[in-house]
Each structure stands twice: as structure tokens, then as C-alpha cells.
Scaffold this motif. Structure first.
Motif, PDB file in Angstrom:
ATOM      1  N   MET A 144       0.845  -1.170   0.000  1.00  0.00           N
ATOM      2  CA  MET A 144       0.000   0.000   0.000  1.00  0.00           C
ATOM      3  C   MET A 144       0.897   1.243   0.000  1.00  0.00           C
ATOM      4  O   MET A 144       1.920   1.271   0.666  1.00  0.00           O
ATOM      5  CB  MET A 144      -0.892   0.018   1.241  1.00  0.00           C
ATOM      6  CG  MET A 144      -1.840  -1.170   1.369  1.00  0.00           C
ATOM      7  SD  MET A 144      -2.973  -1.369   0.005  1.00  0.00           S
ATOM      8  CE  MET A 144      -4.299  -0.330   0.495  1.00  0.00           C
ATOM      9  N   GLN A 189     -12.127   9.777  -2.607  1.00  0.00           N
ATOM     10  CA  GLN A 189     -12.425   8.350  -2.766  1.00  0.00           C
ATOM     11  C   GLN A 189     -13.325   8.127  -3.977  1.00  0.00           C
ATOM     12  O   GLN A 189     -13.093   7.205  -4.770  1.00  0.00           O
ATOM     13  CB  GLN A 189     -13.122   7.804  -1.518  1.00  0.00           C
ATOM     14  CG  GLN A 189     -12.212   7.686  -0.315  1.00  0.00           C
ATOM     15  CD  GLN A 189     -12.988   7.197   0.875  1.00  0.00           C
ATOM     16  OE1 GLN A 189     -13.199   5.994   1.013  1.00  0.00           O
ATOM     17  NE2 GLN A 189     -13.440   8.118   1.724  1.00  0.00           N
ATOM     18  N   ARG A 207     -12.424   5.980  -7.306  1.00  0.00           N
ATOM     19  CA  ARG A 207     -13.283   4.848  -7.697  1.00  0.00           C
ATOM     20  C   ARG A 207     -13.831   5.027  -9.106  1.00  0.00           C
ATOM     21  O   ARG A 207     -13.945   4.055  -9.859  1.00  0.00           O
ATOM     22  CB  ARG A 207     -14.402   4.669  -6.681  1.00  0.00           C
ATOM     23  CG  ARG A 207     -13.917   4.071  -5.383  1.00  0.00           C
ATOM     24  CD  ARG A 207     -15.053   3.733  -4.441  1.00  0.00           C
ATOM     25  NE  ARG A 207     -14.505   3.131  -3.230  1.00  0.00           N
ATOM     26  CZ  ARG A 207     -14.648   3.665  -2.025  1.00  0.00           C
ATOM     27  NH1 ARG A 207     -15.356   4.780  -1.851  1.00  0.00           N
ATOM     28  NH2 ARG A 207     -14.110   3.069  -0.977  1.00  0.00           N
ATOM     29  N   GLU A 247      -9.373   1.469  -6.421  1.00  0.00           N
ATOM     30  CA  GLU A 247     -10.035   1.246  -5.138  1.00  0.00           C
ATOM     31  C   GLU A 247      -9.154   1.762  -3.994  1.00  0.00           C
ATOM     32  O   GLU A 247      -8.138   1.165  -3.668  1.00  0.00           O
ATOM     33  CB  GLU A 247     -10.344  -0.236  -4.932  1.00  0.00           C
ATOM     34  CG  GLU A 247     -11.198  -0.516  -3.726  1.00  0.00           C
ATOM     35  CD  GLU A 247     -12.558   0.186  -3.766  1.00  0.00           C
ATOM     36  OE1 GLU A 247     -13.001   0.632  -2.697  1.00  0.00           O
ATOM     37  OE2 GLU A 247     -13.161   0.290  -4.849  1.00  0.00           O
ATOM     38  N   LEU A 272      -8.285   2.975   0.025  1.00  0.00           N
ATOM     39  CA  LEU A 272      -8.534   2.512   1.381  1.00  0.00           C
ATOM     40  C   LEU A 272      -8.207   3.664   2.321  1.00  0.00           C
ATOM     41  O   LEU A 272      -7.216   4.372   2.111  1.00  0.00           O
ATOM     42  CB  LEU A 272      -7.653   1.303   1.704  1.00  0.00           C
ATOM     43  CG  LEU A 272      -7.782   0.690   3.085  1.00  0.00           C
ATOM     44  CD1 LEU A 272      -9.174   0.109   3.304  1.00  0.00           C
ATOM     45  CD2 LEU A 272      -6.737  -0.397   3.270  1.00  0.00           C
ATOM     46  N   LEU A 313      -7.149   4.668   6.058  1.00  0.00           N
ATOM     47  CA  LEU A 313      -6.579   4.143   7.296  1.00  0.00           C
ATOM     48  C   LEU A 313      -6.730   5.169   8.416  1.00  0.00           C
ATOM     49  O   LEU A 313      -6.785   6.363   8.165  1.00  0.00           O
ATOM     50  CB  LEU A 313      -5.097   3.826   7.098  1.00  0.00           C
ATOM     51  CG  LEU A 313      -4.758   2.835   5.986  1.00  0.00           C
ATOM     52  CD1 LEU A 313      -3.248   2.656   5.897  1.00  0.00           C
ATOM     53  CD2 LEU A 313      -5.442   1.508   6.205  1.00  0.00           C
TER      54      LEU A 313
END
Length: 75
Positions: free
Chosen positions: A1, A17, A21, A26, A28, A30
Motif C-alpha cells: 500500500m 475516494q 473509484r 479502489e 482505502l 486508514l
């Protein structure tokens, strides 16, 4: 990542995001739970990351959208 950026702005994070997309990447997020557990939504910034293979395309996309992407050197 690979990390793209850190932010406490939840609206901006949601928009980024969606942008990724829409491009087939995609992302993520955290640290969202750590931020809530700390007791302050702004105490710990959330990190937006993607898999290594998508990093170059994601970085270009965010830069084209006017976002400053983390270089890995520190903020």
C-alpha cells in the motif's frame, strides 16, 4: 500500500475516494477508527492509500484535481 495523502477533512476525503473509484482505483482509508477512539475527529488525520500498482495513476489523478500528494518525505 502507498499513501497518497492525510487529511482531517471528511468531505474532501469522501470526494477523493469517489474520484479514484470513478477511475477504477479502489482506495482505502486508514486511521478512521483510531481518530474516533482518540475522542476528537481531528486529532489523528486519516490516510488515503492505494495498492502499489495503482499509485502512479492515483497520484496523477489527484494532482490533476489540484491535490497535493504526499511524497513520502514527511509533511
Amino acid at each position: 500500500m502507498r499513501e497518497l495523502l492525510r487529511t482531517n477533512d471528511l468531505v474532501k476525503l469522501s470526494w477523493l475516494q469517489a474520484l479514484l473509484r470513478d477511475a477504477g482505483i479502489e482506495p482505502l482509508v486508514l486511521d478512521s477508527h483510531a481518530s474516533v477512539l482518540e475522542g476528537s475527529a481531528i486529532a489523528i488525520p486519516r490516510r488515503l492509500v492505494v495498492v502499489e500498482e495503482d499509485y502512479g495513476a492515483a497520484r496523477r489523478l489527484l494532482e490533476q484535481a489540484g491535490e497535493e500528494v504526499w511524497s513520502g518525505e514527511g509533511w
